[in-house]
Design an enzyme around this catalytic site. Structure first.
Site, PDB file in Angstrom:
ATOM      1  CB  VAL A 239      19.385  47.382  48.153  1.00  0.00           C
ATOM      2  CG1 VAL A 239      18.613  46.213  48.761  1.00  0.00           C
ATOM      3  CG2 VAL A 239      18.681  47.885  46.904  1.00  0.00           C
ATOM      4  CG  HIS A 457      39.052  39.365  36.533  1.00  0.00           C
ATOM      5  ND1 HIS A 457      39.959  38.937  35.584  1.00  0.00           N
ATOM      6  CD2 HIS A 457      38.592  40.560  36.094  1.00  0.00           C
ATOM      7  CE1 HIS A 457      40.045  39.825  34.609  1.00  0.00           C
ATOM      8  NE2 HIS A 457      39.225  40.828  34.900  1.00  0.00           N
TER       9      HIS A 457
END
Length: 531
Positions: A239, A457
Site C-alpha cells: 500500500v 516492542h
C-alpha cells in the site's frame, strides 16, 4: 456509501487480523480486503513458524520474512545470513533491520536494533507468544476498568490465551519455587513468580501449537466458512497511499509487487495496522501528518542473561525421575526448545519491571565444549527483564520527503535516548536479575543491556489520546484525528510507559476500535438504505 461496505486493512499481523475478523462478524454485508507487503510463509495464512517441525522449512520461512519481498521478488537488505541469529541483537530470525548501514535505510544510530518482519502474519509469525495483562499505570487511564477487563478478555479469546502453559513441568515448578523463595515476600499478592500467559493451544503430547495471526483470523481462513467468503488476503501487495477526498479516507493505492502494477482500491473504511515505523511512514507519505505522528517512541529496554540451573537446588522441588520424564517428552519435539515459561510480572511501586524466565535444554548460543556447564543435566534458563521507557516527544521517527528509502517512501530517521530515569530502573532491574540468577544457579552469560530496539516492542508513534491537543494521533477509539474513515492499530497506539509484551494490550485496543467502527458503519449503512 454502499450498504455493502468495503474495508481495506493494511497489515496482516494480529492487530489487522483482529480488525478483519471483528468487522466481518459485526457487519453481515461487509467485505474486507487485507493487504500485506510480504509473502505468505505457510499454507495456513499467518501461522507461527515455530510450529514448523522441519528445520530447513522453518529456516526458509524465516528467510522469506527478512526482506521487503521474497523469492524472485526479494531485494537484499544487506544483512549477511550468518549474522541473523535468534536472540542476537542484529535481528531476530524472521526480521530484518531497518538501518542496515547503507543508503536508503532508516538513520538510527541511537536505535541500532530497529527491525521488522515483512510477511503474512507480521511479527505474529515469529513472536514469543507472551501475552501478560497490562497492570497499574500501564493501562490506558481514559478506558474504564470494567470496559478494560472486557476488552482484555475478548483479546485473550482471539489469541487463544493460556494462563497455565507448561504448568505440569516439574522443572518449571522448581524454577518458580526458587524464585518465590527469593522474591515473593517483597511483591504484592498475585504478582509473585508464576507461569507466563502465552498464546497457543496445548497439544495432547504436552507440546504447544503456538498462535499466530491465523488464530486471530479463525473462521476467515477456514474453507467453506461464510465469513471466509467475504475476506480476501493479498500478499506481496504494498500500500503506497491512503487516498482522501477532503477530510475523508476513500481507499488505498496498492502496488502489486509481482507485476509492479498500481491500482486504486476504494474503501468505506481504511485500517492501517502495519508496525510502529511503517504505519506512520504510510500516513506521512499520504499527507496525513498530525503533530504527534512518529513521536513519543518507546520500547522496552531489556537486560538479559543465561543461567545454568543448579541440580541440588532444583532437586528440592523436582525429582530425578520427573526430570527424566520431562526430557523424554521434550525429545519428541526437538524443533521447539522452549519447555517452560515463567515470569515475575510488572507491579507498582516496588517492581516496575517484567521478568521472563524461559527454560530450555540448551543455551541460545554455542558453549565451549570444555566449559564445566556445557552439558548441564538440569538445563538452562534464558532470563530477561523488560523495563519502561517514559514517553517523550523528542524520541521519534521522522520522515524526509527529499530522501526516499529502498521502497520509495520518505526515508526514516530515528532519534532516541535513554534518560536518567530509565537508567535508574535499568540498574535496579539488573540487580534483581543477578539475584534471580544466583537463586537458580550459575551465570553462563552475564547480565547485559541489549542495544536500543532489541525488544521489538515499539510503541507510541501513533499514540491514542483523550483530546486532539497535538500529543496524540488517534482518538480513544483509534480513529485518526481529522480524517473520517481512517483507523490505526498496533503497538504504536499505546500511550503509556509499559514493561510487558504489548500484543495483548494492542489487540484489546483494536477490539475497542473495531466495535466503534462497526457502530459507525452500521449507522451509515442504515442511513444510505433509508435515503
Amino acid at each position: 456509501m454502499s450498504h455493502h461496505p468495503t474495508i481495506a486493512v493494511v497489515g496482516s499481523g494480529p492487530i489487522g487480523s483482529a480488525y478483519a475478523r471483528l468487522l466481518l462478524e459485526g457487519l453481515p454485508d461487509a467485505r474486507v480486503i487485507m493487504f500485506e507487503a510480504g509473502p505468505q510463509l505457510t499454507a495456513r495464512p499467518g501461522e507461527s513458524v515455530r510450529n514448523i517441525a522441519d528445520p530447513d522449512e522453518k529456516a526458509r520461512a524465516r528467510e522469506l520474512s527478512q526482506g521487503p519481498q521474497a523469492g524472485d521478488h526479494r531485494e537484499s537488505l544487506g544483512i549477511p545470513a550468518a549474522t541473523v541469529v535468534e536472540g542476537m541483537f542484529t535481528a531476530r530470525q524472521g526480521t530484518h533491520l531497518f538501518d542496515f548501514g547503507g543508503d536508503g535505510s532508516a538513520h538510527a544510530p541511537t536505535f541500532p536494533a530497529a527491525a521488522g518482519a515483512t510477511n503474512v502474519g507480521g511479527q505474529g509469525a515469529h513472536w514469543t507468544c507472551a501475552i501478560p495483562r497490562p497492570a497499574f499505570s500501564e493501562k490506558v487511564d481514559f478506558i474504564a476498568d470494567d470496559e478494560w477487563d472486557d476488552l482484555i478478555r475478548t483479546a485473550e479469546g482471539l489469541l487463544h490465551a493460556q494462563s497455565a502453559a507448561f504448568a505440569d513441568s516439574a522443572v518449571g515448578r522448581g524454577i518458580r519455587s526458587l524464585l518465590s523463595e527469593e522474591f515473593e515476600a517483597e511483591l504484592p499478592d498475585g504478582y509473585g513468580p508464576s507461569t507466563l500467559p502465552v498464546a497457543g493451544d496445548p497439544q495432547p503430547d504436552g507440546t504447544m501449537r503456538w498462535a499466530g495471526a491465523d488464530a486471530v483470523l479463525g473462521p476467515l481462513i477456514e474453507p467453506g466458512d461464510p465469513l471466509a467468503d467475504r475476506f480476501e488476503l493479498r500478499d506481496l501487495s504494498l500500500v503506497r497511499r491512503v487516498e482522501r477526498e477532503g477530510d475523508r479516507a476513500t481507499g488505498v493505492t496498492v502496488e502489486d509487487l509481482r507485476t509492479r502494477e498500481t491500482a486504486f482500491v476504494p474503501a468505506d473504511l481504511v485500517v492501517v495496522a502495519a508496525d510502529a515505523f511503517r504505519s506512520p511512514q504510510l500516513l506521512w507519505a499520504s499527507g496525513i501528518r498530525p503533530t504527534a505522528l512518529g513521536h513519543y517512541l518507546t520500547e522496552h529496554p531489556v537486560v538479559i542473561s543465561t543461567v545454568a540451573l543448579d541440580g541440588e537446588r532444583m532437586a528440592r522441588y523436582a525429582t530425578e525421575d520427573e526430570l527424566d520424564a520431562e526430557l523424554a517428552r521434550r525429545a519428541t519435539n526437538a524443533a521447539d526448545p522452549v519447555a517452560a515459561v515463567n515470569r515475575i510480572p510488572f507491579s507498582e511501586p516496588d517492581h516496575p519491571y517484567s521478568l521472563q524466565v524461559m527454560y530450555s535444554e540448551t543455551t541460545p548460543f554455542p558453549m565451549d565444549p570444555e566449559h564445566p556447564l556445557a552439558t548441564n543435566r538440569w538445563g538452562y534458563v534464558n532470563m530477561g527483564y523488560g523495563m519502561r521507557k517514559f514517553p517523550r516527544y523528542e524520541d521519534a521517527v521522522t520522515f524526509d520527503d527529499a530522501e526516499l528509502d529502498y521502497r520509495g517512501f520518505p526515508n526514516m530517521t530515528i532519534e532516541y535516548e535513554l534518560t536518567d530515569r530509565e537508567h535508574a530502573e535499568i540498574d535496579a532491574a539488573t540487580d534483581r536479575l543477578r539475584r534471580a540468577g544466583e537463586a537458580l544457579g550459575t551465570f553462563v552469560a552475564e547480565p547485559r543491556l541489549m542495544p536500543n530496539g532489541s525488544s521489538l516492542h515499539y510503541q507510541g508513534t501513533m499514540r491514542m489520546g483523550a483530546a486532539d491537543d497535538g500529543t496524540s494521533v488517534a482518538d480513544p477509539w483509534s480513529r485518526v484525528w481529522g480524517v473520517d474513515g481512517l483507523v490505526v492499530g498496533g503497538n504504536a497506539l499505546i500511550p503509556t510507559a509499559t514493561a510487558m509484551n504489548p500484543t495483548l494490550m494492542s489487540v484489546a485496543i483494536a477490539v475497542r476500535g473495531a466495535r466503534k467502527a462497526v457502530e459507525g458503519l452500521s449507522a451509515r449503512t442504515a442511513a444510505s438504505v433509508t435515503a
